[in-house]
Write a protein that holds these residues in place. Structure first.
Motif: not given
Length: 53
Positions: A6-14
């Motif tokens: 989830l953190v990696l997806l959030l970083i990718l999204l941002l």
């Protein structure tokens, strides 16, 4: 494992949103420059607007 994903997806999204916003800023600056050049370099024969809408 799930919080890490989830953190990696959030970083990718941002990161993607930041890149898209920066690209949109550059497009806006280019369009503004083109509009100003068209306003300054309008034909002298036309009394009204320099664009045809």
């Amino acid at each position: 494992m799930v919080p890490l994903i989830l953190v990696l997806l959030l970083i990718l999204l941002l990161f993607g949103a930041g890149f898209a916003l920066k690209a949109l800023w550059w497009v806006a600056v280019v369009l503004l420059v083109l509009w100003l050049l068209g306003f300054v370099a309008r034909p002298k024969s036309s009394r009204g607007r320099w664009y045809r809408w």
